[in-house]
Design an enzyme around this catalytic site. Structure first.
Site, PDB file in Angstrom:
ATOM      1  N   SER A   1      -0.120  -2.677 -13.000  1.00 14.30           N
ATOM      2  CA  SER A   1      -0.767  -1.805 -12.018  1.00 14.30           C
ATOM      3  C   SER A   1      -0.262  -0.365 -12.158  1.00 14.30           C
ATOM      4  O   SER A   1      -0.986   0.582 -11.844  1.00 14.30           O
ATOM      5  CB  SER A   1      -0.554  -2.316 -10.589  1.00 14.30           C
ATOM      6  OG  SER A   1       0.811  -2.429 -10.304  1.00 14.30           O
TER       7      SER A   1
ATOM      8  N   LYS B   1       5.741  -3.103  -2.142  1.00 15.45           N
ATOM      9  CA  LYS B   1       5.376  -3.974  -1.017  1.00 15.45           C
ATOM     10  C   LYS B   1       6.482  -4.137   0.011  1.00 15.45           C
ATOM     11  O   LYS B   1       6.227  -4.632   1.105  1.00 15.45           O
ATOM     12  CB  LYS B   1       4.928  -5.329  -1.555  1.00 15.45           C
ATOM     13  CG  LYS B   1       3.576  -5.273  -2.233  1.00 15.45           C
ATOM     14  CD  LYS B   1       2.506  -4.814  -1.264  1.00 15.45           C
ATOM     15  CE  LYS B   1       1.137  -4.840  -1.904  1.00 15.45           C
ATOM     16  NZ  LYS B   1       0.090  -4.478  -0.930  1.00 15.45           N
TER      17      LYS B   1
END
Lengths: 331, 92
Positions: free
Chosen positions: A278, A61
């Site tokens: 994830s 991110k």
């Protein structure tokens, strides 16, 4: 053979000796071959993981957060006196908080109250303020509360709006995609990433397809609306991000939480790779693809490392599954 | 025992959109069985085939996680407030 390729391709990824600030270290993450956990594949098939945990904020991110904030500074939407605000369950918040601290902008984040303690602490340590939303409403509840706060003082805030800001996927188009193409010397045949906002799979996928239309772009998605894959979204039951265009995907693979957790446990003990859930989901999907191939180079994005989930169910409940795969959890 | 259950967004399709439902049961397990009776399909999202609460679901009785109580055997009393909370906070 790939080792030699990597040496050839290493120079663009070499870290500079000195940088002027932490945000200059965003991107240029390593690609590592997953060997033991992928055994049983055809000899001509390799699975490579893009380790995004090497970003300074600890996750993939950092890339979209930096892209969105730089763009806002350039076009005047973010200026001194404004606070950066967004709804985020963790990694984006950490990235925004880090970049805000590095660039001198105050940061306010709306997060569901059940986000992990270590995430809350990291965000606070960067000096950002946290506003909690109802955990039963999930990330959609945080999105709605954030919109309400901004509506009360629209001039006071810059909202990167990762779900709808095209600079999110653009950051991956400009960095993640080219890095993967360069690191594999154009040999990547399949690109696999989880869907959270869709930024990674859309942006990097678009770049790779432009380079070579034969490259398949595949998304890993939770198999149910009630899941434990932090960071990923079950699109059919969620507010669909504006940057997500399903028609650009070649395939979407549903992944169960149990399978993803099992993969995380295996990666830690078989590869020495301690990653988040994830990443486990991405590898489950990558293996699903790789098993059908006789030749190919499958690249999966591993969004972060596992240490920041120590207080979450990923690790606190691992003892409940002593019989996971062929891994011995008797420690 | 009549208790009130707070239902998270992903499971509201089973409760016709309601965020709270009233069910009966003198333990968490009995409560979940009554919840299934009234809202078919919801229980398998919360519990696995072996009857354990799924690892990514947290069930709270009056704010306490049942993993630190007696799990699904945790006793309930009239008016208890149950929350079913996904163990994750959503998108990245």
């Amino acid at each position: 053979m790939l080792t030699a390729l990597n040496q050839d391709a290493a120079s663009p990824l070499r870290r500079p000796r000195k940088v002027d600030g932490i945000i200059e270290l965003v991107g240029n993450t390593p690609l590592v071959e997953v060997r033991r956990t992928t055994r049983g594949l055809s000899r001509g098939v390799r699975v490579l993981a893009k380790l995004e945990g090497f970003n300074p904020g600890g996750s993939v991110k950092d890339r979209p957060a930096l892209g969105m904030i730089r763009d806002a500074i350039d076009n005047g939407r973010l200026k001194p006196g404004r606070t950066i605000i967004d709804s985020t369950s963790g990694n984006t918040g950490i990235a925004i908080a880090m970049i805000g601290a590095a660039l001198g902008y105050p940061v306010r984040l709306v997060v569901p109250a059940n986000v992990s303690e270590e995430r809350k602490n990291i965000i606070r340590l960067f000096g950002a303020e946290i506003v909690y939303s109802d955990p039963l409403e999930g990330s959609d509840g945080a999105i709605r509360l954030c919109r309400k706060i901004v509506a009360e003082d629209p001039e006071g805030y810059f909202k990167p709006d990762q779900y709808f800001n095209p600079m999110n996927s653009q950051a991956h188009y400009e960095t993640t995609g080219p890095e993967i193409y360069r690191q594999t010397e154009g040999r990547v045949t399949h690109f696999v990433a989880g869907i959270g906002t869709g930024g990674t799979v859309m942006g990097a996928g678009r770049f790779l397809k432009e380079r070579d239309p034969r490259i398949r772009v595949i998304a890993a998605e939770p198999d149910s609306e009630m899941h434990g894959l932090e960071g990923l979204k079950h699109m059919a039951s969620s507010i669909v991000p504006g940057i997500y265009h399903e028609e650009e995907l070649d395939l979407k693979i549903p992944v169960s939480t149990e399978d993803a957790y099992e993969m995380v446990y295996r990666l830690s003990q078989e590869e020495g790779l301690l990653v988040g859930q994830s990443s486990g989901a991405a590898l489950v999907a990558a293996m699903d693809v790789a098993r059908r191939l006789t030749h190919g180079t499958v690249v999966a994005v591993f969004p972060d490392f596992g240490a920041r989930y120590m207080t979450t169910n990923l690790w606190t409940t691992w003892k409940e599954s002593l019989d996971v795969g062929n891994v011995d959890f008797s420690i | 025992m009549s208790v009130r259950v707070r239902v998270p967004t992903p499971l509201r399709k089973f409760t016709q959109g309601s965020d709270e439902v009233d069910v009966n049961g003198d333990t968490v397990l009995a409560m979940l069985e009554d919840l299934e009776q009234k809202h078919p399909g919801i229980k398998e999202r919360i519990m696995d085939e072996s009857g354990k609460v799924r690892r990514f679901v947290n069930v709270y009785v009056n704010g306490d996680d049942i993993r630190f109580l007696q799990n699904v055997d945790t006793a309930l009393k009239d008016g208890d407030s149950i929350s079913i909370v996904p163990a994750i906070a959503g998108g990245l």
